[in-house]
Design an enzyme around this catalytic site. Structure first.
Site, short mmCIF file in Angstrom:
data_model
loop_
_atom_site.label_atom_id
_atom_site.label_comp_id
_atom_site.label_asym_id
_atom_site.label_seq_id
_atom_site.Cartn_x
_atom_site.Cartn_y
_atom_site.Cartn_z
NE ARG A 111 -3.92 0.50 1.86
CZ ARG A 111 -5.04 0.62 2.34
NH1 ARG A 111 -5.34 1.10 3.46
NH2 ARG A 111 -6.31 0.01 1.84
CG HIS A 138 -8.31 0.42 -3.00
ND1 HIS A 138 -7.23 -0.96 -2.59
CD2 HIS A 138 -8.97 0.35 -1.83
CE1 HIS A 138 -7.70 -1.30 -1.55
NE2 HIS A 138 -8.62 -0.47 -1.05
CD GLN A 141 -13.02 -2.17 -1.23
OE1 GLN A 141 -12.22 -1.94 -0.15
NE2 GLN A 141 -14.23 -2.61 -1.11
CG ASP A 233 -13.38 6.37 -1.06
OD1 ASP A 233 -13.57 5.97 -0.02
OD2 ASP A 233 -12.69 6.58 -1.86
CB CYS A 272 -14.08 1.18 -0.46
SG CYS A 272 -13.49 2.65 -0.16
NE ARG A 300 -10.38 -5.26 -0.44
CZ ARG A 300 -9.44 -4.36 0.12
NH1 ARG A 300 -10.10 -3.46 0.77
NH2 ARG A 300 -8.21 -4.39 -0.22
#
Ligand code: CP
Ligand code: NVA
Length: 321
Positions: A111, A138, A141, A233, A272, A300
């Protein structure tokens, strides 16, 4: 002794590193692993003796725990490596880190703030690299969300997702993953929060193959007309900052009961996570009957497991070969 070379050095840096056929097969495999998990079928054999290094430049709850628990469930091991604990934090290069970790572990998940960092990691790693979120995308996700959409709506063809808010890494992954599986995606965002035009062009090229449409709008009310999914988001992503003027403009994109009513009675709500209730979405919507946010979080785990099996084992369906 010669260093063994990997026969599979597939990297998942953005969603469209997968073909449409690979994306849908991976999601189907994740659904199978999920069913097997609930049925109590043994899964330890998949990755016994395998190790995943997980580098984090910024915080995480879902990504870290879903990868770590996933590796444990598959019989492997995951190492949590915050950049502050690595020599990376003292200036060791990404290239050297990639080459060293490749001698110890079977895959690297990272990340990062700058997407270029994960591109560089993949360039020097001789094991698969997975993007666990960058400023550009991402993908784990986005792909997991397509499993959630399929579970709730039965499929993707003819369905439409409206993303409201700042067109960030999440929006990029939604247009790419949506295009891969044939889900129509509309992004509605204010002028200072526009998506990367190159990502939109890539998504539109894929959508032409899969029969989906990808559109960028400004009016949130127009965007939610007749949609099956309303997605939002955070307005300010990790490592970013927005002016007060920009935040004020985003207020019109808040997902609240009025927007959900405009979307229609069958529309589900997605996010998310983590979220700020009262900012990008109201608590009423986030915790209401149409919200599937915790199914997203759970999926996930199953998507990560499918990806890890495909990258590190010959016991899966062989989607990435
Ligand atoms: N959605 C997501 O990636 O959450 P974390 O930041 O907690 O990993
Ligand atoms: N866009 C958010 C997603 C967090 C999972 C961020 O980058 O902070």
């Amino acid at each position: 002794m010669a260093v063994p070379t990997m026969t599979k050095t597939f990297h998942l840096l953005t969603d469209d590193d997968l073909t449409p056929a690979q994306a849908t097969a991976l999601i189907d495999f994740a659904a199978q692993l999920k069913a097997d998990h609930y049925a109590g079928k043994p899964q330890h054999h998949y990755l016994a003796g395998k190790t995943l290094a997980m580098i984090f430049q910024k915080p995480s709850t879902r990504t870290r725990v879903a990868f770590e628990a996933g590796m444990a469930q598959l019989g492997g091991h995951a190492l949590y490596l915050s950049t502050n604990d690595l020599q990376l934090g003292r200036g060791e290069t990404i290239a050297d880190t990639a080459r060293v970790l490749s001698r110890y572990v079977n895959a690297i998940m990272a990340r990062v703030y700058k997407h270029q960092d994960i591109v560089e990691l993949a360039a020097y790693a001789t094991v698969p690299v997975i993007n666990g979120l960058s400023d550009l995308a991402h993908p784990t996700q986005g792909l997991a969300d397509m499993l959630t959409v399929k579970e709730h709506l039965g499929g993707w063809a003819g369905r439409t997702l409206a993303y409201l808010g700042c067109a960030n890494n999440m929006a990029h992954s939604l247009v790419l993953s949506g295009a891969l599986v044939g889900l129509n995606v509309r992004i509605a965002c204010p002028p200072h929060c526009q998506p990367d035009p190159a990502i939109i062009a890539r998504a539109q090229a894929i959508a032409r193959q899969t029969g989906a449409t990808i559109a960028v709008l400004s009016d949130p009310w127009q965007a939610v007309q007749g949609v099956d999914i309303v997605y939002t988001d955070v307005w300010v992503s990790m490592g970013q900052s927005l002016s007060q003027e920009a935040l004020d403009a985003l207020q019109a994109y808040q997902v609240n009961e009025e927007i959900m009513t405009a979307a229609g009675p069958g529309a589900i709500f997605m996010h998310c996570l983590p979220m700020y209730r009262g900012q990008e979405a109201t608590a009423e919507v986030a915790d209401g009957p149409r919200s599937v946010i915790f199914d997203q979080a759970e999926n996930r785990l199953h998507l990560h497991k499918a990806l890890l099996v495909e990258l590190l084992s010959d016991a899966g369906p062989g989607i990435l070969k």
